[in-house]
Design an enzyme around this catalytic site. Structure first.
Site, PDB file in Angstrom:
ATOM      1  N   ASN A   1       8.392   1.629 -25.318  1.00 20.16           N
ATOM      2  CA  ASN A   1       9.145   2.287 -24.257  1.00 20.16           C
ATOM      3  C   ASN A   1      10.515   1.625 -24.180  1.00 20.16           C
ATOM      4  O   ASN A   1      10.638   0.421 -24.328  1.00 20.16           O
ATOM      5  CB  ASN A   1       8.422   2.143 -22.919  1.00 20.16           C
ATOM      6  CG  ASN A   1       9.245   2.704 -21.781  1.00 20.16           C
ATOM      7  OD1 ASN A   1      10.055   2.005 -21.163  1.00 20.16           O
ATOM      8  ND2 ASN A   1       9.064   3.987 -21.499  1.00 20.16           N
ATOM      9  N   HIS A   2      11.540   2.455 -23.951  1.00 21.44           N
ATOM     10  CA  HIS A   2      12.915   1.941 -24.043  1.00 21.44           C
ATOM     11  C   HIS A   2      13.614   1.939 -22.683  1.00 21.44           C
ATOM     12  O   HIS A   2      14.777   2.312 -22.580  1.00 21.44           O
ATOM     13  CB  HIS A   2      13.714   2.759 -25.064  1.00 21.44           C
ATOM     14  CG  HIS A   2      14.792   1.983 -25.746  1.00 21.44           C
ATOM     15  ND1 HIS A   2      15.764   1.299 -25.077  1.00 21.44           N
ATOM     16  CD2 HIS A   2      15.039   1.770 -27.060  1.00 21.44           C
ATOM     17  CE1 HIS A   2      16.583   0.720 -25.937  1.00 21.44           C
ATOM     18  NE2 HIS A   2      16.160   0.975 -27.158  1.00 21.44           N
ATOM     19  N   SER A   3      12.927   1.478 -21.655  1.00 20.21           N
ATOM     20  CA  SER A   3      13.561   1.415 -20.331  1.00 20.21           C
ATOM     21  C   SER A   3      14.615   0.306 -20.267  1.00 20.21           C
ATOM     22  O   SER A   3      14.455  -0.753 -20.870  1.00 20.21           O
ATOM     23  CB  SER A   3      12.503   1.159 -19.259  1.00 20.21           C
ATOM     24  OG  SER A   3      11.661   2.281 -19.138  1.00 20.21           O
TER      25      SER A   3
END
Lengths: 665, 665
Positions: free
Chosen positions: B508-510
């Site tokens: 996930n690229h938060s």
């Protein structure tokens, strides 16, 4: 003020229901006009002399329908809208979905009283006489949709006992209102025996086809229950009254029929007898679905509960049908008569002949356009709303109740003094601030002759309007022929007018120009006389006659800058309140060097105002754009006792006059 | 591509029909959602792993319905939309007017094949067993509306023999899909014995009321024909197939029932047996309208003509109902779970706990928002459409099939070379131009636990997408608790994937920021390690590990202008494609002098990318607006053979990993 909403009020049964209702209730009509004509409503207005607000609404358009309920306080609904013959889907959409939409809108406006126009078709092949207890078993899509709606109304009442719902199972409505102004539009009903016979009678159809003579009846043709449409309409009122009277909710069905059976051949023979001749017919095989021998209503329930019984005979229905059909051979739909606009505020009717056409609006009975060889010869506005401009110099208008000026509004009747409302400084001009020119007229009734077409309007000027006494009903007929517009005025106090005497002087105030020039100078004129009525600086008549000599208008002259605004007198000893039977006198002729069109004005009236249009300053026009020539009773006849017999109208008498605007081209 | 349109496809029977249909057909669903939830459709999508276009349309809105027919090539319609319990008027409006509107739109689009969901209610009080020849005599408004629609369909066919119309008279559908993901929403059906028993079982209802035990049956309670909803759904498919196979138009009714009768008390005892305990019940008097002793279908016609017979037992139905009810005690309607937007392109699901909330979108499985004490801590866009911007630096996105960069797209599996589609100059970044971040995910399936709520999404990445081999099914579960968002990835090649092996590395690229500041400078950070993977100017991994010392990130440091964008390695000897069972390692902690919020990241993964957001320039944001911390397999693991065991997934194996974003506040 509360209203009865009638859906489908422009239809055959609907228009007759609206007519009957109008005598007792305020009525609003909605109709999609998919299969009917607004003219039915305007004709009912003409007959009832009562405004009937109309909205072109499809019942499935709940928003549009809601707006009508928002605008008018609806107490009850008589629901006749629906189709009879179409694809099943269209039938269901119009009859079932449309009703559901109506009932939803009624519910949301807390209107819970409805008389529904059902049909004997719900009984299918029931054994006659058919009572309301008979099995509901429709065989046609039309009948099925009616049965579904009955079921919905019944469920609605069971679910909410405030509902009052009547379903009227109508048998075979026939005939027409005796006026001949409303009836069954033959375009809508190609399959019914009586309208077909009427068409054969007037020659728009070859013969009657009788589908099958192998039924087990005295002459082999099937038996139906024919009931006069006026009786049917009264049945709707009886049902509505029943619902209003009930102190609780209910759902109830009633048959509306004559209770008598008549075969198709019986009808044929009755028709031949009434028409006075035998019409051609042929017997052909039954159509698919034709199999019911006899359908006769048992009408006991309606008789007992509604106090309703059919009164009129089939012979009467045939007479009334023939009257309607003869007067309206093409029904409401006539090619050379057009109406446009919003059905209420913006109706214009144009009648066209080669090289000549004239248009009249309901607003003020105004002549809004005359064209000669495509060239407009009338001062007018493009938009009917502009006729309400304060600067409108009475373009094309009907002028009444009293034309021209009354000093400080004063007039007298039998020596008694009255004061009208003033609207030109201290004086009253052309009937006052709410004169005929500012009123919506009922109608028109269009009649199409071989050589002309007439448009008949009605206007009821109520007692006290503008200060004039008595309820005055005026009928104005505009007859357009190939080269002329004739205007006929007819006025009388209504039988129930509280006042027995009044004053009347009516005219039309059209302004003419023979060329598209900016003003009328160079027009070549000739008046019937140079005798004119002297007036003061306020243009109030002094009551004395003189000869106008600069120029002598009784000799041909070319209009320069001459300013003319006078009442010219062609009959110095006028008699009678109705001049219509007098010979038409030519009172003016006009030509112009830049056109070949010749203009002649004729009238039965003793005098006329001639005005060169000086001082006009209104939308699209400056001074002297046209001249008006308005025949009427002497200016000041209502003011000076010596002339009052010209304008004094007593109850029982009829005021009348004629004007002809004729063009040679 | 042609579609079957299903009206009411979000309803109880409808959703099961859509699920069965999806295996064989493309399906479009329209539903007003008046009495149903879009979640039923999203759950079917999740189960079927197939896109099901959905439109929130009331059938009476012909324009909106027409647009669906314009947009999709509809071959046939399965028509289940309708209400069962409401005021008569609403029933008629929805069931009858709605159907008429649908049929009009179908006609105008030349779609003339329809399977209509009728009901055993059309038979009213018929004597059992009831065949299709039995009299149609409904006693309820619901049954009446069904009978009217049957009549319309019949008339439609008689009028236009191109129509193929089936009416399915469904008896008592019960049970649920064995997945427990779709079932009867208990809010919609308060009066049926089985859903009520299920509610008593889970404790949301006190007891079962049995209305009357004085019927002439073996135990005094009335007999009905209960049939598993999955069987019913298969009956719809059988009817549709029958219509498709017919070489001529037709209208035909079929009963869908088990053919077996069961009393209410029988059901009660069966339920107690399956549930393993006796539930409380009481016998109360019959309700008004309760009077039919026995309603059992004669199912011969369906068996003979459709080849359809109910297969599943009532016990199975009870098991499936209990499964559904236990998993979804409140049905689809749960207070702290919201969906908004247009149901397809714009779904955002927010789960809220006091002081903490997180939002995930179907688009890219993107974490679009995390708020701590009402303060957003994530870089995001206001509008989901903006996530499609070319400048979007993968804000909150799911990254896959392979995270980070592949040089010129190259990767290898078992020594075999592959090339992925490139999207960053000559290289492939984060899975390529059509990566997971640019896909719509199926679901979510929301599960509400005592201490958390999870949202489960599915995405099927087809063989060849972006150049990766094999059909890869990924299930992502977002679990929101009172202070953390946990993300679990699970992926496997589908059983029918043509390729037996592929590569996977998901993350996930938060981007996080603990304060609303313009950039993240001043954030106090500590990473689990300073071991990082060296890379070249194009940010491509060289394959060698070094220690980062400026600053030493394995010691607490305050972020100044340090530029970091590296893969840090916490496990230098990783093993296994599924790390989920490994202990969670804390890999990062972050605080900030201007907030008390503490942020900790945990994972089961061997490495993580840490990026200070340098060079970002997108809507609403400049450089360094947040830092990303994305745990996954080694950068370049798919490129370097020595690391390939981390990312090589064979058919039958399951890839897995976990990430926790935790906040102390």
């Amino acid at each position: 003020m509360s209203y009865i909403l009638v859906t489908g009020g422009a239809g055959y049964v609907g228009s007759h229901v609206v007519l009957e209702l109008s005598a007792k209730y305020n009525v609003v009509v909605v109709d999609s006009l998919v299969n009917s004509s607004y003219d039915a409503v305007s004709h009912v207005e003409f007959l009832a002399k009562k405004k009937i607000p109309f909205f072109k609404v499809d019942l499935n358009d709940a928003d549009a329908l809601s707006e009508v309920f928002d605008q008018y306080q609806i107490s009850s609904v008589i629901h006749l809208a629906g189709l009879k013959e179409d694809s099943p889907l269209d039938l269901y959409e119009n009859n079932v979905s449309g009703t559901i939409s109506l009932l939803k809108v009624m519910t949301s406006h807390n209107v819970k009283t409805i008389v529904f126009s059902s049909s004997a078709a719900v009984y299918g092949d029931a054994t006659t006489p058919i009572s309301e207890e008979s099995l509901v078993a429709p065989t046609t899509a039309d009948g099925k949709t009616k049965a579904v709606v009955e079921d919905i109304l019944h469920d609605l009442y069971l679910n909410d006992p405030q509902w009052k719902a009547a379903a009227l199972r109508v048998f075979n409505p026939v005939g027409a209102d005796p006026s001949g102004l409303i009836g069954e539009d033959p375009l809508g009903v190609p399959n019914h025996v009586l309208p077909i016979l009427a068409q054969v009678y007037i020659g728009t159809r070859d013969k009657l086809s009788i589908f099958g003579n192998d039924y087990s009846t005295h002459d082999g043709t099937p038996i139906r229950d024919y009931v006069h449409v006026t009786d049917v309409a009264k049945g709707y009122l009886a049902a509505l009254a029943y619902l209003h009277k009930a102190d609780h909710g209910l759902y109830r069905e009633w048959n509306l029929g004559s209770g008598k059976g008549t075969t198709v051949l019986d009808i044929y023979h009755l028709f031949s007898k009434v028409a006075g001749k035998d019409l051609p017919y042929e017997v052909v095989p039954r159509r698919s679905g034709d199999h019911v021998t006899s359908l006769i209503a048992n009408t006991e329930r309606a008789t007992k509960e509604l106090g309703w019984t059919a009164q009129l005979s089939i012979e009467q229905a045939i007479k009334d049908l023939l009257n309607w059909t003869t007067k309206n051979p093409s029904g409401y739909h006539v090619d050379n008569y057009f109406s446009n606009g919003d059905y209420e505020a913006n109706r214009i009717h144009t009648v066209k002949y080669p090289g000549f056409q004239a248009s009249v609006a309901n607003y003020g009975g105004t002549v809004v356009d005359i064209q000669v060889n495509g060239i407009p010869v009338l001062c007018n506005y493009k938009d009917l709303q502009d006729y309400k401009l304060p600067t409108n110099p009475f373009f094309g208008a009907t002028v009444g109740r009293v034309s021209e000026r009354l000093p400080e509004g004063h007039f007298q009747i039998n020596g008694k003094q009255f004061v009208a409302d003033v609207n030109e400084g201290p004086n009253t001009l052309h009937g006052g601030p709410k004169g005929f020119n500012r009123q919506y007229f009922f109608g028109p009734i269009a009649t199409h002759g071989a050589e002309n077409t007439s448009l008949k309007f009605a206007y009821l000027d109520k007692d006290g309007n503008n200060g004039f006494p008595g309820d005055l009903l005026t009928i104005i007929t505009y007859t357009i022929s190939s080269n002329a517009l004739e205007i006929e005025y007819e006025a009388s106090l209504t039988p129930d007018s509280k006042e027995d005497v009044t004053v009347v002087s009516l005219t039309n105030h059209s302004y003419f120009h023979l060329t598209p020039d900016k003003n009328i100078n160079d027009t070549r004129l000739l008046l019937a006389t140079n005798r004119y009525m002297d007036c003061d600086a306020a243009k109030l008549t002094t009551g004395t006659l003189n000869n106008w000599t600069d120029p002598d208008v009784s000799k041909p002259f070319t209009l320069g800058d001459h300013v003319l605004d006078y009442c010219f007198v062609v009959d110095e000893h006028p008699t009678g309140i109705d001049t219509r039977s007098l010979p038409l006198k030519k009172i003016l002729q006009a030509t112009h060097p830049r056109t070949s069109t010749k203009f002649n004005v004729f009238t039965t009236e003793p005098s006329f105002e001639f005005f060169t249009g000086d001082g006009i300053e209104t939308k699209g026009y400056g001074s002297r754009p046209g001249f008006s020539v308005s025949p009427f009773r002497y200016t000041g006849a209502a003011y000076f006792e010596k002339w009052s017999n010209q304008v004094t109208l007593r109850k029982g008498e009829v005021y009348g006059s004629r004007i002809v605007y004729a063009f040679d081209f």
